[in-house]
Structures are given as structure tokens and as C-alpha cells.
Design a protein around this motif. Structure first.
Motif, PDB file in Angstrom:
ATOM      1  N   SER A   8       3.088  -2.630   0.709  1.00 53.87           N
ATOM      2  CA  SER A   8       2.542  -2.107   1.967  1.00 53.87           C
ATOM      3  C   SER A   8       3.606  -1.473   2.849  1.00 53.87           C
ATOM      4  N   SER A   9       4.629  -0.942   2.233  1.00 49.48           N
ATOM      5  CA  SER A   9       5.587  -0.167   3.035  1.00 49.48           C
ATOM      6  C   SER A   9       6.216   0.889   2.135  1.00 49.48           C
ATOM      7  N   ASP A  10       6.783   1.891   2.766  1.00 52.97           N
ATOM      8  CA  ASP A  10       7.361   2.998   1.990  1.00 52.97           C
ATOM      9  C   ASP A  10       8.749   2.638   1.481  1.00 52.97           C
ATOM     10  N   LEU A  11       8.948   2.808   0.189  1.00 48.58           N
ATOM     11  CA  LEU A  11      10.275   2.555  -0.376  1.00 48.58           C
ATOM     12  C   LEU A  11      10.785   3.847  -0.994  1.00 48.58           C
ATOM     13  N   GLU A  12      12.084   4.080  -0.859  1.00 48.99           N
ATOM     14  CA  GLU A  12      12.690   5.195  -1.580  1.00 48.99           C
ATOM     15  C   GLU A  12      12.820   4.770  -3.043  1.00 48.99           C
ATOM     16  N   VAL A  13      12.793   5.733  -3.963  1.00 52.21           N
ATOM     17  CA  VAL A  13      13.011   5.381  -5.367  1.00 52.21           C
ATOM     18  C   VAL A  13      14.207   6.178  -5.855  1.00 52.21           C
ATOM     19  N   LYS A  14      15.181   5.470  -6.444  1.00 53.94           N
ATOM     20  CA  LYS A  14      16.361   6.167  -6.975  1.00 53.94           C
ATOM     21  C   LYS A  14      16.431   5.923  -8.466  1.00 53.94           C
ATOM     22  N   ILE A  15      16.712   6.970  -9.226  1.00 58.10           N
ATOM     23  CA  ILE A  15      16.920   6.766 -10.657  1.00 58.10           C
ATOM     24  C   ILE A  15      18.376   7.121 -10.963  1.00 58.10           C
ATOM     25  N   LEU A  16      19.118   6.146 -11.447  1.00 55.04           N
ATOM     26  CA  LEU A  16      20.539   6.368 -11.718  1.00 55.04           C
ATOM     27  C   LEU A  16      20.742   6.804 -13.158  1.00 55.04           C
ATOM     28  N   ASP A  17      21.697   7.708 -13.387  1.00 49.67           N
ATOM     29  CA  ASP A  17      22.085   7.980 -14.765  1.00 49.67           C
ATOM     30  C   ASP A  17      23.206   7.002 -15.143  1.00 49.67           C
ATOM     31  N   ASP A  18      23.774   7.154 -16.341  1.00 51.20           N
ATOM     32  CA  ASP A  18      24.776   6.171 -16.788  1.00 51.20           C
ATOM     33  C   ASP A  18      25.962   6.079 -15.850  1.00 51.20           C
ATOM     34  N   GLN A  19      26.407   7.268 -15.441  1.00 50.97           N
ATOM     35  CA  GLN A  19      27.605   7.290 -14.606  1.00 50.97           C
ATOM     36  C   GLN A  19      27.327   6.627 -13.251  1.00 50.97           C
ATOM     37  N   THR A  35      12.491  14.665 -15.540  1.00 49.32           N
ATOM     38  CA  THR A  35      11.037  14.853 -15.600  1.00 49.32           C
ATOM     39  C   THR A  35      10.339  13.843 -14.691  1.00 49.32           C
ATOM     40  N   ILE A  36      10.795  12.604 -14.742  1.00 47.59           N
ATOM     41  CA  ILE A  36      10.175  11.589 -13.880  1.00 47.59           C
ATOM     42  C   ILE A  36      10.361  11.991 -12.411  1.00 47.59           C
ATOM     43  N   GLU A  37      11.578  12.458 -12.103  1.00 50.30           N
ATOM     44  CA  GLU A  37      11.831  12.838 -10.713  1.00 50.30           C
ATOM     45  C   GLU A  37      10.923  13.995 -10.281  1.00 50.30           C
ATOM     46  N   ALA A  38      10.704  14.917 -11.231  1.00 49.39           N
ATOM     47  CA  ALA A  38       9.897  16.094 -10.865  1.00 49.39           C
ATOM     48  C   ALA A  38       8.393  15.788 -10.858  1.00 49.39           C
ATOM     49  N   ARG A  39       7.967  14.905 -11.764  1.00 48.90           N
ATOM     50  CA  ARG A  39       6.508  14.771 -11.933  1.00 48.90           C
ATOM     51  C   ARG A  39       5.906  13.439 -11.505  1.00 48.90           C
ATOM     52  N   PHE A  40       6.694  12.379 -11.586  1.00 47.32           N
ATOM     53  CA  PHE A  40       6.041  11.084 -11.390  1.00 47.32           C
ATOM     54  C   PHE A  40       6.547  10.280 -10.192  1.00 47.32           C
ATOM     55  N   MET A  41       7.453  10.879  -9.418  1.00 48.02           N
ATOM     56  CA  MET A  41       8.007  10.144  -8.285  1.00 48.02           C
ATOM     57  C   MET A  41       6.915   9.693  -7.328  1.00 48.02           C
ATOM     58  N   SER A  42       5.982  10.605  -7.049  1.00 53.09           N
ATOM     59  CA  SER A  42       4.953  10.260  -6.062  1.00 53.09           C
ATOM     60  C   SER A  42       4.080   9.126  -6.590  1.00 53.09           C
ATOM     61  N   HIS A  43       3.854   9.083  -7.924  1.00 49.69           N
ATOM     62  CA  HIS A  43       3.054   7.992  -8.496  1.00 49.69           C
ATOM     63  C   HIS A  43       3.781   6.652  -8.286  1.00 49.69           C
ATOM     64  N   ILE A  44       5.083   6.669  -8.560  1.00 48.93           N
ATOM     65  CA  ILE A  44       5.840   5.411  -8.448  1.00 48.93           C
ATOM     66  C   ILE A  44       5.861   4.938  -6.999  1.00 48.93           C
ATOM     67  N   LYS A  45       6.112   5.889  -6.092  1.00 49.20           N
ATOM     68  CA  LYS A  45       6.182   5.506  -4.673  1.00 49.20           C
ATOM     69  C   LYS A  45       4.841   4.961  -4.189  1.00 49.20           C
ATOM     70  N   ALA A  46       3.753   5.603  -4.654  1.00 47.94           N
ATOM     71  CA  ALA A  46       2.433   5.141  -4.217  1.00 47.94           C
ATOM     72  C   ALA A  46       2.173   3.734  -4.741  1.00 47.94           C
ATOM     73  N   ALA A  47       2.570   3.476  -5.994  1.00 48.07           N
ATOM     74  CA  ALA A  47       2.346   2.137  -6.557  1.00 48.07           C
ATOM     75  C   ALA A  47       3.158   1.102  -5.768  1.00 48.07           C
ATOM     76  N   LEU A  48       4.399   1.449  -5.424  1.00 48.34           N
ATOM     77  CA  LEU A  48       5.235   0.506  -4.665  1.00 48.34           C
ATOM     78  C   LEU A  48       4.640   0.265  -3.278  1.00 48.34           C
ATOM     79  N   LYS A  49       4.079   1.321  -2.733  1.00 51.43           N
ATOM     80  CA  LYS A  49       3.470   1.163  -1.408  1.00 51.43           C
ATOM     81  C   LYS A  49       2.270   0.215  -1.485  1.00 51.43           C
ATOM     82  N   ASP A  50       1.509   0.368  -2.573  1.00 51.07           N
ATOM     83  CA  ASP A  50       0.373  -0.554  -2.771  1.00 51.07           C
ATOM     84  C   ASP A  50       0.839  -2.002  -2.832  1.00 51.07           C
TER      85      ASP A  50
END
Ligand SMILES: Nc1ncnc2c1ncn2[C@@H]1O[C@H](COP(=O)(O)OP(=O)(O)OP(=O)(O)O)[C@@H](O)[C@H]1O
Length: 438
Positions: free
Chosen positions: A71-82, A53-68
Motif C-alpha cells: 500500500s505504498s509506492d516503492l522504487e524498483v532497482k535492477i542491478l547488473d553484476d557489477q 527488457t524488464i525495465e522497458a516493459r514490466f517495471m510498471s507491473h512490478i511497481k503496481a504489484a508492490l503497491k498492492d
């Protein structure tokens, strides 16, 4: 900000200006920050529903906050347990370091009858790129070593030609990058990155099927590279002909070179893989334990790795107290988990129908009576939780609804379970009944 945890706290504070506290508590309560790399911010979430759900709905929010913040674009990765255990274990997770890593080379790849063609072809390509098999197309089920072979090719080419421009990308990331490049007006850079590469490795190419713009872009990338004698290696979970949504012109191109498959390893190969991986992890496994794992974990190599990682954790936890019997008990527990019963969507719908006293046709259909809608939404929720079906595939089970409708239903169920304990109990009961069907 002192630590990575502070950065994450800061990100959540920024999200609060756009999202409600409830939304944040609901979706982010199980997320923890893992690390920050050169160009990526890495998170972990055990709950696969929340993760997707986070990947589908909130990724852009997280990336925008990190950019703020940076001041640069970061990729965001969410790992599962494995992925997290791989991250902390033998498998480095950064594409840059993966391609240079010693963990995924031809030397660490165990060859058996089911993968020897793929192995030989990959070696030939790594020794003489674009001379024999172009493109090389490797296909087979998940966890059978396709990515390992891509990394091994990259590793060997890099050793021989340090100046080679090697590009590794996953099929769905190719789409994401393309979209981002268009949005940011960086299409020329995108093209240059791919069309100037000397070796292009695309993992899970099946994800570009059905995406018009991506296929168009990939078609031109393919032609440019092919015509100028650069090597292309593709992997997929199925052969090109079975990618029904893939454009014909790509399908034929993918078949121009050599197609090889990888199948699940036989017992001897599994045993060799277990011994190799155990040695890499510094674990001494008695022969009977190795055989026990090889006899029981038969589907793919990723399972075997998961089992070894768990054994390692178990040993670290219990130290010297781990005797043969304790280990085999642990292995049996793991096997039970791997063999967990996965119900089919039809079975789940059958149970829902029984519980709500409605027909299957009604549940799959369009009726909007209150009870019926609750039955349908609950069915979608349980299918998502109990099977590996994607949102799109769930939608198909219910008269071709699209994935946003499914996501909305999942949201509704989650909300209702929190506000209505009787309903939450009902969902639990249906789940237990389905599980007891075994
Ligand atoms: N023959 C093998 N020898 C040694 N390790 C292997 C072998 N096959 C698979 N593995 C290991 O199993 C794990 C999963 O393999 P990999 O990621 O390459 O699978 P895959 O086929 O690309 O799966 P997916 O399609 O899900 O991406 C990796 O850590 C890889 O090193």
C-alpha cells in the motif's frame, strides 16, 4: 510473508494475472531478489538483455504489484553484476547513504594530471557553494570519477551545513520523477523538492537532452536556483555544445559557470588508485600485481574496481592457496574479458548479409519478404547482444525504426530460438563467425 523471497514470489504471482506464464518464465527466470530498502525494492539480473527488457516493459507491473502488497509506492532497482558487487562491496547503493558515505569523499579521490582541475573546482564549490563557479559542469567518459566528485561535494557540504537541502538525481531519473509526478498530480511536490534545494547535483544531465517537457521543467528549476544563489553541479559524458538535442537556452546556461573535464588517468594515477582501493577492500597486493593491473586496465577506473573485486572473490574462494602466479593468471583472465571483441553494427550486418545472401541495403531497408525479415530481426538481435547499442540506436541503423519495433524484433527472435532449434543453431553459428573475425 516471512522473507524478502516471499515478497518476490508474491509479486510474481500477481504478475501471472496479467502476463502469460511463458512471458514470466522468459524474462524473469534469471531475476533474483537482493533486498528491500526504505523506499526501494532491489533485484539482480545478470542478463543485460532481460534486465533492459524488464525495465522497458514490466517495471510498471512490478511497481503496481508492490503497491498492492505494501500500500505504498516503492522504487524498483535492477542491478547488473557489477552493480551487485558494488552493492555488496565498498559502494553503498542508496542515494541517501551514498551522500553520507565515507567511500566517496575528496579524501578517497586520487588526484592526477587528468582530473586535477575537476577536483580543484569541486573542492572550491564544496567550500563556498555558489560563490565562484555556478553551475559547475564536469564532463568526461564513463567511469572516470564524476559521480564520485558529486558525492564528495555533498559529503563536505553536509558536514559543514547539516541543515543544507542537498538533492542528488540522475538525469533520466529526473525525467521519470517528473512524469510520475504529473501522473499522480504531485507536480507541486516535485517542484518544491528541486526548487527549494540549496545544492542541486544532477548526474548524467545529457539524458534530459531531446526531452521537451523535462528540459522545460529543468530550465525553470535552474533559473530559480541560480537566481536565488544556490549551487548547481552537473555532470555529463560530453560538453554542452556537443549535446545536439539540448535546447540552446540550457546549453548557454550550462556554460555560464565553469566547465572542467576528466580524462582517463595516467599510469601513476592508476597505480595510486589501485593501491587505495585495495587498501579500502583490505587486500594486500604485491607491487608487481598492482603494476600489472595498472599497465593493462587503462580505459577507466570502474574497470580497475571490477578487477579488484574479482581478485577479492578469488582470494575468498581459494584462501591461502592464492600465490602470485595464481593471481596473475586470474588478472590475465579478467583482462581477456575486458578486452573482449565488440563488433560494429556494420560488421554484424555484413555477416548477416553473407549468411542470408541479401544486400546490406535490403537488410537496413523496409522490404517484408520472409527471409529478409528474419535476416533483419536476427541482425537487430545480434547487435543488441554483442554491442552496447541502445534500442534507439539500433533502430537508427535500420532506417530510423523506433525502439518498440526493435524490441518487437528481439522478442520474435527469442521466441523463434526457443521453438526452432535449427534457427537457434543458425544464430549461434553466425555469432561464432563474427567472434572469430577478431
Ligand atoms: N580519481 C579517482 N580516485 C578514486 N576513485 C575513483 C577515481 N575516479 C573514479 N573512481 C572510482 O571509480 C568508480 C567509477 O567512478 P564514477 O561512478 O564516479 O564514474 P562516472 O564518471 O560518474 O561514470 P558514469 O558517467 O558512468 O556515471 C567509482 O567507484 C569511483 O569511486
Amino acid at each position: 510473508m516471512n522473507s524478502i523471497a516471499d515478497v518476490w514470489k508474491n509479486v510474481l504471482d500477481r504478475l501471472r494475472s496479467q502476463l502469460s506464464e511463458t512471458t514470466i518464465n522468459t524474462w524473469f527466470d534469471e531475476v533474483e531478489v537482493v533486498t528491500m530498502e526504505d523506499s526501494a525494492f532491489v533485484l539482480h539480473c545478470s542478463n543485460s538483455f532481460k534486465k533492459s527488457t524488464i525495465e522497458a516493459r514490466f517495471m510498471s507491473h512490478i511497481k503496481a504489484a508492490l503497491k498492492d502488497i505494501f500500500s505504498s509506492d516503492l522504487e524498483v532497482k535492477i542491478l547488473d553484476d557489477q552493480q551487485l558487487s558494488a552493492y555488496h562491496g565498498v559502494a553503498p547503493d542508496r542515494p541517501g547513504s551514498l551522500l553520507e558515505s565515507d567511500a566517496f569523499t575528496f579524501g578517497t579521490y586520487v588526484v592526477g594530471p587528468q582530473n586535477k582541475m575537476a577536483y580543484a573546482a569541486a573542492r572550491a564549490v564544496a567550500e563556498k557553494p555558489a560563490e565562484h563557479y555556478n553551475p559547475l559542469f564536469i564532463y568526461g567518459d564513463s567511469g572516470l570519477g564524476k559521480t564520485h566528485l558529486l558525492y564528495a561535494i555533498a559529503h563536505q557540504v553536509r558536514q559543514r551545513q547539516p541543515e543544507a537541502r542537498i538533492v542528488y538525481i540522475k538525469g533520466d531519473d529526473f525525467t521519470n520523477e517528473l512524469i510520475a509526478s504529473i501522473r499522480e498530480g504531485k507536480n507541486a511536490e516535485f517542484r518544491e523538492k528541486y526548487r527549494q534545494s540549496t545544492l542541486l547535483l544532477v548526474d548524467d544531465i545529457q539524458f534530459i537532452a531531446g526531452k521537451k517537457q523535462t528540459q522545460e521543467e529543468f530550465f525553470h528549476t535552474f533559473n530559480t536556483l541560480y537566481e536565488s544563489g544556490r549551487q548547481i553541479v552537473l555532470t555529463s559524458d560530453r560538453p554542452p555544445r556537443e549535446m545536439t538535442q539540448l535546447e540552446d537556452r540550457l546549453q548557454t546556461r550550462f556554460e555560464w559557470g565553469l566547465m572542467v573535464d576528466v580524462a582517463p588517468p595516467d599510469f601513476e594515477t592508476r597505480l595510486a588508485i589501485i593501491k587505495n582501493k585495495a587498501a579500502l577492500l583490505g587486500v594486500q597486493l604485491p607491487d608487481d600485481i598492482s603494476s600489472f593491473i595498472a599497465e593493462n586496465l587503462t580505459a577507466n577506473v570502474r574497470q580497475i574496481e571490477g578487477a579488484l573485486n574479482k581478485l577479492l572473490a578469488y582470494r575468498d574462494l581459494l584462501g591461502n592457496q592464492v600465490d602470485g602466479e595464481a593471481v596473475s593468471r586470474a588478472v590475465k583472465d579478467m583482462l581477456k574479458k575486458y578486452n573482449e571483441f565488440v563488433p560494429s553494427p556494420s560488421l554484424i550486418i555484413e555477416y548477416i548479409c553473407r549468411y542470408y545472401d541479401v544486400d546490406e541495403e535490403q537488410v537496413r531497408g523496409q522490404g517484408r519478404k520472409r527471409d529478409l525479415m528474419e535476416a533483419r530481426q536476427t541482425a537487430m538481435y545480434l547487435i543488441r547482444r554483442m554491442t552496447n547499442l541502445s534500442l534507439n540506436d539500433i533502430g537508427k541503423e535500420f532506417g530510423d525504426r523506433d525502439h518498440t519495433t526493435v524490441l518487437h524484433s528481439l522478442d520474435q527472435v527469442e521466441k523463434k530460438m526457443r521453438s526452432d532449434p535449427a534457427y537457434a543453431e543458425k544464430v549461434k553459428e553466425i555469432t561464432t563467425n563474427i567472434n572469430n573475425k577478431k
